[in-house]
Design an enzyme around this catalytic site. Structure first.
Site, PDB file in Angstrom:
ATOM      1  N   GLY A  18       0.824  -1.211   0.000  1.00  0.00           N
ATOM      2  CA  GLY A  18       0.000   0.000   0.000  1.00  0.00           C
ATOM      3  C   GLY A  18       0.854   1.254   0.000  1.00  0.00           C
ATOM      4  N   GLY A  23       0.968   4.309   5.119  1.00  0.00           N
ATOM      5  CA  GLY A  23       0.418   3.119   5.763  1.00  0.00           C
ATOM      6  C   GLY A  23       1.500   2.135   6.160  1.00  0.00           C
ATOM      7  N   GLU A  77       5.577  -3.166   1.224  1.00  0.00           N
ATOM      8  CA  GLU A  77       5.772  -2.572  -0.093  1.00  0.00           C
ATOM      9  C   GLU A  77       5.025  -1.245  -0.083  1.00  0.00           C
ATOM     10  OE1 GLU A  77       3.849  -2.991  -4.329  1.00  0.00           O
ATOM     11  OE2 GLU A  77       4.798  -4.874  -3.724  1.00  0.00           O
ATOM     12  N   CYS A 130       1.438  -0.880  -8.680  1.00  0.00           N
ATOM     13  CA  CYS A 130       2.613  -0.430  -7.933  1.00  0.00           C
ATOM     14  C   CYS A 130       3.810  -0.243  -8.856  1.00  0.00           C
ATOM     15  CB  CYS A 130       2.952  -1.408  -6.808  1.00  0.00           C
ATOM     16  SG  CYS A 130       3.007  -3.125  -7.329  1.00  0.00           S
TER      17      CYS A 130
END
Length: 528
Positions: free
Chosen positions: A239, A243, A263, A300
């Protein structure tokens, strides 16, 4: 659909608060109620997982493999029902989710095969040297063993492949660790279907109760409790940087430290060297327009930065890129919050000094909510180097073209980049020989360097590295995709001078996969 928290292989209904899933394309609530967990349920899940670990960790590898294959079978059996629900909760097209379903079952089978084959435990046997002088060497045998219950946070952008039965869950179960999943609030119903499939597979294959649990929450209470609970042994997260760092900081507050594998985002820079642009300007522009907008830019590995040197060919590239972006329809983003954040951050960047808008998608469906309009902006390398804000990730269909006056200035711009999941180099063969310093600089900033391709798209295989230097991930030694992801949930254990019959099978003399040191080695030690 009535989603309940799945704990210790039983359905337990918690009526404190009922949660509802939302269709991001329409804004309407979907069928099904999902019951919010609390700290007591977190404790129950981790207690059950710890109890399951005592037997699951020693379970025969073929039984573990059967469990993983059974999960894949049960998820595949959900088929259309699962894909339709995932689409309703994410706004993603059915074709994309069909592919993601295949990836999810495929990686479960990949880990089943890995466990069954057995070499991943890295068994090493140093046999005794009783005649060694001045001191004999004992018999020492080492292998990887599971660490205990793993907490998995489901990701927003992959409701199947990075969620309840995604790569984190598959690799943790393969290693011998029970799993507790916190469902992502964007897809409660999808999570319930997959969670039910895992429970069904566990029951069919005789797995211990507590091997898997699924908890729902719409805030931070459950996630915080899961990270801080003393029975949690590792955490995975995919995320935002904010976070991920919040979970890492929580884990540091614990009395017993645990690993968090987070990640946390990447801008995945693409470097276009001059000959590549000169030879394929229009082709590359069309290819990257598609990559930037794939899945509404919610990957991502989305290419958020493009680097090039000023030239007439670059102007041809930018002209084609503008036209291509303008013709790409807007798309529904995963959640209202993600859509709002994309609009806000992309507007802020465009207002930064020296930044100019190159193109915005002209096609928008006003009947759909939470849409994203693709945006491409441009800035000089000088202004890019001055402004750290231009190097931040914007999650969505956005990219910034950084234009340098020459290769030297291009290298300086690349030099200010932080760690990335991917770096892509577009170059011809001669350019690879002409700019070794630039290429060496790129390898120090990424977990995967791509030549003449696009970063969007991650192959699930043994060689894949999906991780990179901070802040892309907090530990670049590991990957979250591919078979070596299993190493996150194991630690080395050495057995010294144990009898053969008491050793794990992997460390017995008959194991053909073990790395043996011959007993005839006449090694010396530091005493000599």
């Amino acid at each position: 659909m009535n989603g309940k928290n799945i704990v210790a292989s039983n359905y337990i209904e918690v009526n404190e608060k009922s949660l509802k899933a939302i269709n991001p394309a329409t804004g309407l609530m979907l069928d099904g109620e999902f019951f919010k967990a609390d700290e007591s349920l977190v404790h129950d899940a981790l207690t059950s997982a710890t109890q399951a670990f005592q037997s699951y960790r020693y379970l025969n590898k073929d039984l573990k493999a059967s469990f993983l294959n059974a999960i894949a079978d049960e998820i595949a059996n959900l088929g259309e029902e699962l894909v339709n629900r995932a689409s309703a909760e994410s706004g993603l097209p059915l074709a994309r989710l069909q592919g993601e379903l295949g990836r999810t079952t495929g990686q479960l089978r990949l880990f089943a095969n890995l466990v069954s084959e057995g070499s991943w435990v890295d068994a090493i046997i140093d046999t005794a040297l009783p005649d060694r002088q001045p001191l004999p060497r004992p018999d020492i045998r080492r292998m990887l063993v599971p660490i205990g219950p793993v907490v998995v946070f489901g990701a927003s952008n992959f409701p199947l492949a990075f969620s309840v039965a995604g790569g984190d869950t598959a690799s943790a179960l393969a290693s011998g660790c029970p799993v507790v999943v916190k469902a992502h609030p964007a897809h409660y119903g999808t999570s319930a279907l997959v969670g039910g499939a895992i429970i069904k597979a566990a029951e069919k294959t005789g797995m211990p109760k507590g091997i898997f649990s699924l908890l729902y929450d719409d805030g931070y209470t459950v996630g915080t409790a899961l990270v801080l609970h003393p029975l949690t042994k590792a955490v995975t997260f995919t995320g935002s940087f904010k976070g991920g760092m919040a979970l890492i900081n929580l884990a540091q507050q614990r009395e017993q430290p645990i690993p968090v594998f987070a990640e946390m985002g990447s801008v995945n820079p693409v470097i276009f060297l001059p000959k590549a642009i000169e030879n394929q300007a229009e082709e590359l522009a069309k290819k990257y327009a598609a990559s930037i907008t794939l899945g509404a830019g919610q990957f991502c590995t989305n290419p958020g930065l493009l680097f090039a040197v000023q030239s007439p060919a670059l102007e041809n590239f930018t002209s084609t890129l503008k036209n291509s972006i303008a013709l790409i329809p807007s798309a529904t983003m995963l959640t209202e919050g993600i859509a709002v954040n994309f609009t806000k951050l992309s507007a802020e960047i465009i207002n930064e000094a020296g930044v100019e808008v190159m193109a915005v998608s002209d096609l928008k469906n006003n009947e759909l909510k939470n849409q994203s309009e693709a945006k491409i902006a441009r800035v000089s390398a000088v202004d890019f180097i001055k402004n750290p804000k231009l190097r931040e990730e914007i999650f969505g269909p956005y990219s910034l073209l950084v234009v340098a006056q020459d290769i030297s200035e291009l290298e300086k711009a690349i030099g200010v980049l932080e760690g990335q999941l991917t770096v892509t180099l577009m170059a011809d063969k001669q350019e690879l020989q002409d700019y070794p310093t630039l290429i060496n600089k790129l390898t120090g900033k990424t977990g995967r360097i791509i030549l003449n391709g696009v970063p969007t798209g991650v192959e699930v295989c043994a060689a894949m590295q999906h991780g990179g230097p901070f802040p892309a991930t907090n530990d670049s030694r590991f990957t979250s995709v591919g078979s070596t992801a299993i190493n996150r949930f194991a630690r080395p254990l050495a057995y010294q001078d144990w009898e053969q019959e008491l050793l794990p099978d992997e460390l017995k003399d008959g194991n053909p996969l073990a790395i043996f040191r011959t007993v005839n080695q006449k090694l010396t030690n530091s005493y000599e």
